[in-house]
Design a protein around this motif. Structure first.
Motif, PDB file in Angstrom:
ATOM      1  N   LYS A 480       0.842  -1.204   0.000  1.00 13.11           N
ATOM      2  CA  LYS A 480       0.000   0.000   0.000  1.00 13.11           C
ATOM      3  C   LYS A 480       0.877   1.253   0.000  1.00 13.11           C
ATOM      4  O   LYS A 480       0.557   2.245  -0.648  1.00 13.11           O
ATOM      5  N   TYR A 481       1.982   1.182   0.682  1.00 15.43           N
ATOM      6  CA  TYR A 481       2.912   2.322   0.676  1.00 15.43           C
ATOM      7  C   TYR A 481       3.589   2.468  -0.696  1.00 15.43           C
ATOM      8  O   TYR A 481       3.702   3.564  -1.230  1.00 15.43           O
ATOM      9  N   LEU A 490       2.746   4.837   6.306  1.00 14.51           N
ATOM     10  CA  LEU A 490       3.845   3.889   6.560  1.00 14.51           C
ATOM     11  C   LEU A 490       4.198   3.886   8.054  1.00 14.51           C
ATOM     12  O   LEU A 490       4.406   2.828   8.644  1.00 14.51           O
ATOM     13  N   GLU A 491       4.208   5.053   8.612  1.00 12.23           N
ATOM     14  CA  GLU A 491       4.516   5.185  10.032  1.00 12.23           C
ATOM     15  C   GLU A 491       3.478   4.427  10.876  1.00 12.23           C
ATOM     16  O   GLU A 491       3.815   3.792  11.867  1.00 12.23           O
ATOM     17  N   PRO A 495       5.151  -0.329  13.153  1.00  8.09           N
ATOM     18  CA  PRO A 495       5.343  -1.223  14.313  1.00  8.09           C
ATOM     19  C   PRO A 495       4.889  -2.654  14.015  1.00  8.09           C
ATOM     20  O   PRO A 495       5.541  -3.609  14.453  1.00  8.09           O
ATOM     21  N   ALA A 496       3.815  -2.810  13.282  1.00  6.76           N
ATOM     22  CA  ALA A 496       3.311  -4.166  12.982  1.00  6.76           C
ATOM     23  C   ALA A 496       4.298  -4.924  12.101  1.00  6.76           C
ATOM     24  O   ALA A 496       4.639  -6.082  12.386  1.00  6.76           O
ATOM     25  N   VAL A 497       4.806  -4.286  11.046  1.00  4.00           N
ATOM     26  CA  VAL A 497       5.716  -5.027  10.154  1.00  4.00           C
ATOM     27  C   VAL A 497       7.059  -5.284  10.837  1.00  4.00           C
ATOM     28  O   VAL A 497       7.647  -6.359  10.680  1.00  4.00           O
ATOM     29  N   LYS A 498       7.509  -4.320  11.597  1.00  2.00           N
ATOM     30  CA  LYS A 498       8.804  -4.510  12.266  1.00  2.00           C
ATOM     31  C   LYS A 498       8.726  -5.699  13.227  1.00  2.00           C
ATOM     32  O   LYS A 498       9.613  -6.568  13.254  1.00  2.00           O
ATOM     33  N   GLN A 499       7.654  -5.758  13.991  1.00  2.00           N
ATOM     34  CA  GLN A 499       7.534  -6.848  14.961  1.00  2.00           C
ATOM     35  C   GLN A 499       7.271  -8.191  14.279  1.00  2.00           C
ATOM     36  O   GLN A 499       7.597  -9.240  14.828  1.00  2.00           O
ATOM     37  N   ALA A 500       6.692  -8.159  13.082  1.00  2.00           N
ATOM     38  CA  ALA A 500       6.552  -9.413  12.316  1.00  2.00           C
ATOM     39  C   ALA A 500       7.944  -9.931  11.976  1.00  2.00           C
ATOM     40  O   ALA A 500       8.222 -11.138  12.045  1.00  2.00           O
ATOM     41  N   LEU A 562      11.838   6.068   7.614  1.00  2.00           N
ATOM     42  CA  LEU A 562      11.284   6.670   8.838  1.00  2.00           C
ATOM     43  C   LEU A 562      12.372   7.040   9.847  1.00  2.00           C
ATOM     44  O   LEU A 562      12.069   7.507  10.946  1.00  2.00           O
ATOM     45  N   GLY A 563      13.607   6.773   9.498  1.00  2.00           N
ATOM     46  CA  GLY A 563      14.717   7.137  10.384  1.00  2.00           C
ATOM     47  C   GLY A 563      14.773   6.290  11.649  1.00  2.00           C
ATOM     48  O   GLY A 563      15.069   6.790  12.730  1.00  2.00           O
ATOM     49  N   ASP A 564      14.508   5.011  11.523  1.00  2.00           N
ATOM     50  CA  ASP A 564      14.550   4.126  12.700  1.00  2.00           C
ATOM     51  C   ASP A 564      15.649   3.083  12.517  1.00  2.00           C
ATOM     52  O   ASP A 564      15.382   1.962  12.111  1.00  2.00           O
ATOM     53  N   GLU A 565      16.870   3.469  12.784  1.00  3.54           N
ATOM     54  CA  GLU A 565      17.987   2.544  12.540  1.00  3.54           C
ATOM     55  C   GLU A 565      18.471   1.956  13.861  1.00  3.54           C
ATOM     56  O   GLU A 565      19.548   2.288  14.319  1.00  3.54           O
ATOM     57  N   ASP A 566      17.691   1.101  14.503  1.00  5.27           N
ATOM     58  CA  ASP A 566      18.134   0.583  15.804  1.00  5.27           C
ATOM     59  C   ASP A 566      18.823  -0.782  15.668  1.00  5.27           C
ATOM     60  O   ASP A 566      19.058  -1.275  14.559  1.00  5.27           O
TER      61      ASP A 566
END
Ligand code: FUC
Length: 836
Positions: A480-481, A490-491, A495-500, A562-566
């Protein structure tokens, strides 16, 4: 019964010259594809019949996402079968089996030792507990028994998919009767209007029933009220309550109640308002008040006439439907009733049935999936049983995803919403399953779920021992994005895709033989390599690796946007390089399993390892020719005819193989009668154009709809490919409003199997790379060089294949292409044509 159809009779009466003019006019409407979208009526966007439905799969569906109805059009006793899409058996519950955690190491050891059958038995013993998902259930039937039982003449019924209205008409004792019925989204009711061409002619008795328990009463003298509670199933007590209110408003004549029936006598016209509601709030909460809700919808709707509700309904519906037009030409075959056309389709020359079927798929999505509601299940929203096949829930090892394949490409992105919301729900409910069953972070979903968002394994090991449900459903969140470029969206799903993806950081295990990180235990959906052993359970299956390649690469890409490089993202990057590559086996096929177990005689309906070709883009004629050839060898061996959804998938796959003729062959297989002369059923199409597994399963409709779009425009492989898989038989035609990745909307007019005019509307701006088999020209068009700089067209590199025997590799026969870049500005439209 005598066949009559106004438009067809009209055309037959006006003579051949006028016919040509009319046909030309229709062609003009359709051919204006490249101009603004037309809101004029296309008289051929209709399913029509010269007899009432006898079987349920002959009745005609309407829906507003939440409410569904199947209309039989019976002129003696009309049946309107009703659904509400939250009416499922059971109530909030879970189905995890924590014993799995204790058995997991042992199962993995057995698999790596080659003891597959023993591993499967262990899984069956320890991973499954039930319940196995709750069935979606019918609300029931509204029945109208007409007083005049005399012979019927001039019978006709239709479903107009351009306006989303079912109607029928017939003559009895010299009076012409008409019924029109719609399911309105703005007004949240189903409304019917009965008229006659002679006053005081409408007399009938109305009642309701259903296969399960129910209470029926009459409220006042003009309203039926049916209520009930959903079924108990596998130890879970049914607790979804429904109430259906049916109000009769007559003009002329009289209305009176009689026990649990309502009798209308000598009316001039009657409007019937049907309102249904349940107590369902969300998968954890069923505390709403069904009667209050049902009455609320009804009272609001009663302030409007049928004409007013109809007007708002058509405007609402066409806002979606009119976005895409498809004209593949029209022959005399299109003058026949729809059921006859299905019977004759394979004999050739009825291209309009394909455009009708394509638009019917879009119609079904608009009718079955509306923002804020539930996603379309195995039967969309239409089901007349208490225990439908596979519970009519959500099977996620192919079927539920297939329902949403047309959502983006056929310009119905908002309707993707309910599926996206379901994934968000599952990302909550699947956390406990991940912890309790596998001791893992993140969330997991197995191969099935339902209204209650159960995430534990369902059925038995050969089908249910598959932890990749979350990995597959999450692909839709990225898709969809990719089509919209909407960062805020996307934001919201990140959380759902990252945790998948996080789940698999913990769940993947090193294969001692290869050193690769693999999913174990798992199955390649529902297939068993019988030649080698009698177990589906194995490790490192090709589809799993492909799904995880996508899940990790897309999560990493989203993290960057999204700038989430952890650290988790770093772990994903490291894990990516440890996934197994695809392998090409001993007969030149793409291997389905880690071991070379593929049987060239296997015609199993699932073609899971071809996920990498469609819906994914890991296999390409331009980037990975060896894998492309191997995938083709695999699909050729699998064969064409199968269940409905399998054929729908193969239309897409042959489109991605750039073989329009083979894709069209699959469409012919799919558009063949599901009910054979001996009464037996097969994969194909029912008289009402519903797809047959058998039985009815809606995924095939949606799969084929997406496939037809893929034949005309593709955008997964670094460019927008214009007419990538046009069959020889579709010599001329036009399509308008197809969406592509990167926010472009594409329309094409073609002639002599070549694009004549291409129109591109840019919603996001950026470089638009166009691929074509023929040279093109147009303002701003430059020969493309290097890789596509548009970030939506950036493609992660597929790992090189491991190849058993180079001599067995197929030959890549993909056609030469021309590629151009067009620099686009947001909101602007560009016209390109074939080079003269
Ligand atoms: C999968 C398929 C079946 C059926 C079911 C609903 O299990 O293998 O063919 O479509 O889903």
């Amino acid at each position: 019964m005598k066949r009559i159809k106004k438009l067809h009779m009209f055309i037959n009466r006006i003579g051949s010259t006028a016919k040509i003019v009319l046909a030309f006019g229709v062609l003009l409407i359709a051919n204006s594809a490249c101009q603004a979208q037309s809101s004029k009526n296309d008289p051929y966007m209709k399913l029509w019949y010269d007899k009432p439905a006898e079987k349920w799969v002959e009745a005609l569906p309407v829906g507003n996402g939440r409410l569904g109805a199947m209309v039989f059009g019976n002129p003696q006793e009309e049946t309107i079968q009703l659904n509400e899409n939250t009416f499922y058996a059971g109530q909030p519950h879970r189905n995890d089996n924590p014993n799995a955690l204790k058995a997991l190491d042992q199962v993995r050891k057995l698999i790596f030792d080659g003891e597959y059958v023993e591993a499967q038995s262990e899984v069956d013993r320890n991973f499954f507990k039930g319940p196995h998902g709750m069935p979606y259930q019918t609300i029931g039937n509204l029945k109208l028994r007409y007083k005049d039982e005399s012979e019927v003449e001039d019978y006709y019924r239709e479903l107009d998919i351009e306006n989303a209205i079912v109607s029928n008409r017939f003559k009895k004792s010299g009076v012409n009767y008409t019924t029109k019925l719609i399911a309105s989204f703005p007004d949240q009711v189903i409304v019917a209007k009965l008229t006659a061409d002679k006053s005081k002619s409408i007399s009938f008795t109305a009642t309701m029933d259903r296969p399960g328990n129910f209470d029926l009463r009459v409220d006042g003298n003009d309203q039926l009220v049916m209520s009930g509670i959903s079924g108990d199933h596998e130890g879970i007590k049914g607790a979804v309550k429904f109430e259906a209110n049916v109000k009769f408003v007559n003009k002329g004549g009289s209305i009176q109640a009689e026990n649990d029936k309502i009798q209308i006598s000598d009316a001039d016209e009657v409007t019937i308002y049907i309102s249904i509601a349940t107590n369902f709030v969300n998968y954890n909460d069923i505390s709403a008040d069904a009667p209050v809700r049902a009455t609320g919808y009804l009272e609001k709707a009663l302030t409007k006439s049928f004409a007013e509700i109809h007007k708002d309904h058509v405007a609402d519906y066409r806002n979606y439907f009119d976005r895409v037009r498809l004209d593949l030409g029209r022959t005399d075959a299109a003058d026949l009733p729809t059921d006859t056309r299905i019977e004759r389709f394979s004999q050739g020359n009825d291209p309009q049935l394909v455009s009708l079927y394509f638009q019917f798929g879009r119609y079904l999505l608009i009718a079955a999936s509306r923002p804020g509601g539930q996603p379309a299940n195995l039967q969309g929203i239409w089901n007349h049983q208490l225990n439908p096949a596979w519970d009519s829930k959500y099977t996620v090892n192919i079927n539920a995803e297939m329902n949403y394949w047309p959502a983006e490409i056929t310009n119905l992105s908002e309707l993707h919403g309910p599926f996206i919301q379901m994934v968000k729900d599952l990302s909550e409910s699947g956390r406990q399953t991940a912890t309790d069953m596998y001791g893992a972070r993140g969330w997991v979903l197995h191969h099935n779920t339902d209204l209650w968002r159960v995430t534990g394994p369902i059925d038995f090991a050969a089908a249910g021992m598959w932890t990749l449900g979350g990995a597959w459903v999450s692909q839709h969140l990225f898709e969809k994005y990719d089509f919209s470029g909407d960062k805020a969206y996307l934001e919201s799903v990140y959380p759902a895709v990252k945790q998948a993806a996080v789940f698999f950081l913990d769940f993947l295990v090193e294969d001692p033989k290869t050193g690769y990180m693999v999913v174990s235990p798992s199955v390649s959906p529902e297939n068993i390599p019988y030649q080698y052993h009698n177990s589906a359970v194995a490790a490192g299956n090709t589809m799993d690796n492909q799904l995880l390649f996508d899940l990790f690469t897309k999560t990493i890409k989203a993290a960057k946007i999204l700038g989430d490089e952890d650290d988790l993202i770093k772990e994903m990057k490291a894990m990516l390089s440890k996934l197994p590559p695809m392998q090409i086996g001993k007969w030149g096929q793409l291997q389905e399993w880690q071991e070379d177990w593929d049987n060239p005689k296997d015609d199993h309906r699932h073609v899971s390892h071809l996920y990498g070709l469609y819906p994914s883009n890991q296999i390409s004629p331009y980037r990975t020719p060896a894998l492309f050839a191997a995938a083709k060898t695999s699909l050729l061996a699998r064969g064409d005819e199968s269940t409905g959804w399998s054929m729908g998938w193969k239309v897409n796959l042959w489109a991605r193989f750039l073989d329009g003729n083979h894709a069209y062959k699959l469409i012919k297989d799919q558009l063949s009668p599901a009910i054979q002369p001996d009464g037996k059923q097969k994969g194909g199409t029912y008289p009402n154009l519903f797809d047959s597994h058998p039985p009815f399963q809606i995924d095939g409709n949606f799969g084929c709809t997406a496939g037809i779009a893929e034949m005309l425009v593709q955008s997964h492989d670094a460019a927008i490919h214009i007419l990538p898989a046009l069959p020889d038989e579709w010599k001329r035609g036009s399509v308008a409003g197809i969406r592509t990745r990167g926010g472009f909307e594409v329309s094409v007019d073609w002639e002599d199997n070549k694009a004549k005019v291409v129109s591109i509307h840019s919603n996001l701006g950026g470089i638009c790379r166009i691929r074509s088999y023929h040279p093109l020209e147009g303002k701003g068009l430059a020969i493309a060089e290097g890789s596509n700089p548009n970030p939506f067209y950036e493609i992660p590199k597929t790992k090189p294949a491991e190849i058993k025997d180079h001599h067995k590799l197929g030959i890549d026969d993909s056609k030469h292409v021309y590629e151009y870049d067009l620099e686009t500005v947001k909101g602007k439209k560009y016209l390109i044509s074939i080079k003269k």
